[in-house]
Design a protein around this motif. Structure first.
Motif, mmCIF file in Angstrom:
data_model
loop_
_atom_site.group_PDB
_atom_site.id
_atom_site.type_symbol
_atom_site.label_atom_id
_atom_site.label_comp_id
_atom_site.label_asym_id
_atom_site.label_seq_id
_atom_site.Cartn_x
_atom_site.Cartn_y
_atom_site.Cartn_z
ATOM 1 N N MET A 80 0.872 -1.377 -0.096
ATOM 2 C CA MET A 80 0.016 0.088 0.064
ATOM 3 C C MET A 80 0.931 1.216 -0.090
ATOM 4 O O MET A 80 0.562 2.050 -0.831
ATOM 5 C CB MET A 80 -1.064 0.099 1.321
ATOM 6 C CG MET A 80 -2.061 -0.839 1.130
ATOM 7 S SD MET A 80 -3.391 -0.143 0.019
ATOM 8 C CE MET A 80 -3.813 1.149 0.805
ATOM 9 N N SER A 91 -4.393 2.117 -5.579
ATOM 10 C CA SER A 91 -3.800 1.336 -4.581
ATOM 11 C C SER A 91 -5.049 1.350 -3.456
ATOM 12 O O SER A 91 -5.293 0.345 -2.750
ATOM 13 C CB SER A 91 -2.781 1.888 -4.011
ATOM 14 O OG SER A 91 -1.646 1.692 -5.148
ATOM 15 N N GLY A 95 -6.929 -1.420 -1.722
ATOM 16 C CA GLY A 95 -6.885 -1.596 -0.241
ATOM 17 C C GLY A 95 -8.118 -1.706 0.366
ATOM 18 O O GLY A 95 -8.270 -2.519 1.332
#
Length: 145
Positions: A80, A91, A95
């Motif tokens: 991340m 991302s 996530g």
């Protein structure tokens, strides 16, 4: 503050997802604490022994769900943090998928039927794969510039 100026503005989403996962981790730890009391598994024992506790499998599934999440946390955080520099929105999206699927991974595992951890939890591995691609792409961009 010069380092902050180098990060894309959208990197804030990455930071928020990391904090969200930290809250999930605290919640899972609380679930293990409750299971310790309920199934009478006292410290310093990490797991219950089936020969000593009739509820050992139930407790161990709760403990294992949290333990596995702890084992995966460094990989998730690293991907991340690094992948998010180059691709913050993508991302952060991966996530969120990871955090939500890890919640269901834990909930499924905590039922005492380990196979249930993968019903929705399996998508956490897809999220990690996406984060790996983002991180590799960021690395390639660094090497080309």
């Amino acid at each position: 503050m010069a380092a902050i100026d180098l990060l894309p503005r959208e990197y804030g989403y990455v930071v928020l997802v990391l904090v969200l996962y930290s809250f999930l981790n605290f919640w899972m730890a609380g679930q293990v604490g409750r299971a310790r009391k309920k199934y009478k598994v006292f410290y310093p024992n990490l797991y219950a022994l089936e020969s000593e506790n009739k509820d050992a499998k139930l407790f161990n599934c709760v403990q294992r769900g949290h333990q596995n999440s702890l084992e995966m946390m460094p990989l998730f955080f690293m991907l991340m943090i690094l992948g998010g520099i180059g691709h913050p929105c993508l991302s952060a999206s991966f996530g969120i998928l990871y955090v939500v699927s890890r919640f269901f991974y834990f909930k499924g595992y905590a039922t005492g039927v380990p196979e249930k951890r993968l019903t929705i939890g399996k998508f956490s591995f897809l999220a990690l794969l996406g984060l790996m691609v983002c991180t590799i792409s960021f690395a390639v961009k660094l090497l080309r510039d």
